[in-house]
Design an enzyme around this catalytic site. Structure first.
Site, short mmCIF file in Angstrom:
data_model
loop_
_atom_site.label_atom_id
_atom_site.label_comp_id
_atom_site.label_asym_id
_atom_site.label_seq_id
_atom_site.Cartn_x
_atom_site.Cartn_y
_atom_site.Cartn_z
CB CYS A 16 -0.91 0.03 1.42
SG CYS A 16 -1.94 -1.42 1.61
N GLY A 42 1.40 -0.12 -4.94
CA GLY A 42 0.15 -0.77 -5.03
C GLY A 42 -0.36 -0.53 -6.39
CG ASN A 121 1.92 1.36 3.87
OD1 ASN A 121 2.97 2.10 3.78
ND2 ASN A 121 2.00 0.11 3.46
N GLY A 122 0.66 -1.22 5.80
CA GLY A 122 1.11 -2.05 6.91
C GLY A 122 0.35 -3.20 6.89
CE1 TYR A 262 12.06 -4.32 -6.55
CE2 TYR A 262 10.35 -4.87 -5.09
CZ TYR A 262 10.51 -4.93 -6.28
OH TYR A 262 9.74 -5.06 -7.07
#
Ligand code: SF4
Length: 486
Positions: A16, A42, A121-122, A262
């Protein structure tokens, strides 16, 4: 919905990205731009909620890319107001089943003191247990998302304002969360006590913005102010600006080290470090740790590029674009036939034969997950006439799944979970294979003395198997933590 690319199942995927803005007319347009810059976090779906006093809350949730949905004037006109938040989401199909539109965030809840929307997010590691408890006590869930627990916990809180209810809710939640939320008058940003996932604050004119990464501030011309600190909640309104709260017990931060390797875009800043420069430094460390006699250093584009530049610089071996990425690989060619799907990596990457032929080639990639892509790339390089192929990997072996908001295959599908480095080299049939060490990675992100084994400075669970927050839902489902013998 954008189709899954054959290349994609061999990478870990951030699930996300979040963005919010308060204090500028047509805030939703800024949010759409911010989400576009976060699209790498995402690609499956996105959503925006806005608030305008005469019209109340409005929302739009769509499958597909931000650019294909949130650029339409007719759609954006339905999202008026000077306060908006948004979310982009990556498909987690396979682990949790295909996404329904009701799973697409932001989620919205109506409370006695007004409405609130949240984008998360998570990943909440005790979401199953919380969901069971909430359902037993009468909550009716709309989605399969772990994030919806936050709204239901807020509904059960007895606090009198929404930020306090959110504090109450998040104290019950375990795992990783960077949340952007809004009420009718406030933009709220919160990071979990370990600060696993990123969240930054920006300023554009009189408006304030919250974003997963600084590249999303750049696209709207916002100045990067600072990170939201681990365990911090900021409540922002147009009159008083930013107010900082500390709702959680302080803990030593454990930011996701893979964001450096990344997930984040190379043009983002994490803390005060350029992601690009960190990745270049990983290549420098890798060249010191695992030198090899060769003629050419090639990145596996695009994510291996900065590390390859660093490797070439340190080793003195020439750098070249031995593999070229087809920039326009879109949806058009992927879906139609099995035959085209089977062309796999060749659809996305092509070998620059003139550069490769007869050379001993060092390929620098960011990670090896299942190893399927690495094998295909090696074959392409050998088909093009390379004399030798040496892999150098800019992260340690990925031997453990992530439970903090990254889509990872089950442990047994990770090549490094079942093979030693030597076995992986044999499996990939390359002349040599080396990964950067955990200490080398820590040095590259600025920890001169490497990893503090007694109290690691980052989350590195996917490499070390040491989970900073116990993944309780997964343990209940049978996941085995690392044993003392491993
Ligand atoms: S397990 Fe790996 S990918 Fe997940 S948060 Fe930790 S370092 Fe990042």
């Amino acid at each position: 919905m954008p189709p899954a690319h054959p290349f994609d199942d061999d990478k870990l995927r951030e699930e996300c990205g979040v963005f919010g803005l308060i204090g500028s007319a047509d805030a939703a347009n800024f949010v759409a731009l911010g989400l576009h810059a976060l699209q790498h976090r995402g690609q499956e779906a996105g959503g925006i909620v806005s608030y305008e006093p005469s019209q109340g809350f409005n929302s739009a949730r769509r499958f597909g890319y931000v650019r294909d949905n949130f650029t339409s004037q007719s759609l954006m006109q339905t999202l008026p107001g000077s306060l908006a938040i948004g979310h982009v989401r990556y498909s987690t199909s396979g682990s949790k089943g295909p996404t329904q539109i009701r799973d697409v965030q932001p989620f919205f809840g109506e409370f006695s003191m007004g409405g609130a929307a949240i984008a998360h997010n998570g990943n909440i590691t005790n979401a199953d247990a919380l969901r069971r408890e909430l359902i037993e006590r009468g909550s009716i869930f709309q989605s399969s998302s772990d994030s919806e627990c936050i709204i239901h916990l807020m509904a059960r809180s007895l606090q009198r304002d929404i930020p306090s209810r959110m504090e109450d809710a998040l104290r019950r939640v375990e795992g990783a969360f960077s949340v952007v939320a809004m009420t009718r008058t406030k933009l709220i940003g919160v990071r979990d006590p370990l600060g696993v996932r990123p969240l930054v604050l920006g300023r554009v004119g009189d408006a304030w913005a919250l974003a997963s990464e600084t590249c999303a501030l750049d696209i709207i011309g916002a100045e990067y102010v600072r990170e939201i600190e681990p365990g911090e909640m900021v409540v922002i309104n147009e009159k008083d600006g930013v107010q900082s709260h500390r709702p959680f017990r302080p803990q030593r931060p454990r930011f996701c080290i893979f964001e450096h390797v990344y997930f984040s875009r190379p043009d983002s800043i994490i803390g005060s470090r350029s992601v690009y420069e960190t990745r270049r430094q990983i290549g420098v460390e890798l060249a010191k740790e695992a030198p090899v006699d060769a003629d050419l250093v090639c990145p596996v584009p695009d994510s291996g590029t900065p590390a390859a530049i660093g490797f070439a610089h340190q080793s003195g071996i020439p750098y070249g674009m031995g593999i070229v990425r087809n920039q326009y690989m879109g949806r058009t060619f992927i879906e139609p036939t099995e035959q085209i799907r089977n062309m796999g990596v060749r659809l996305k990457l092509n070998v620059n034969r003139a550069l490769i032929e007869g050379k001993r080639v060092i390929l620098v990639d960011d990670s090896v997950v299942r190893g399927t892509t690495s094998r295909k790339i090696k074959e392409m390089i050998l088909d093009a006439g390379a004399a030798e192929v040496h892999f150098r990997i800019a992260s340690p072996p990925t031997a453990w799944p992530c439970f903090y908001g990254v889509d990872t295959p089950q442990r047994e599908k990770l090549l490094a979970a079942t093979m030693s480095e030597d076995e992986m080299r044999e499996h990939l049939q390359v002349d040599s294979l080396r990964f950067i060490s955990l200490d080398g990675l820590y040095r590259a992100v600025g920890e001169a003395k490497g990893r503090d084994a007694a109290s690691p400075q980052y989350c590195d669970a996917c490499f070390s198997g040491e989970y900073p927050v116990e993944p309780s839902d997964q343990i209940e489902k049978g996941f085995q933590l690392k044993t003392a013998a491993e």
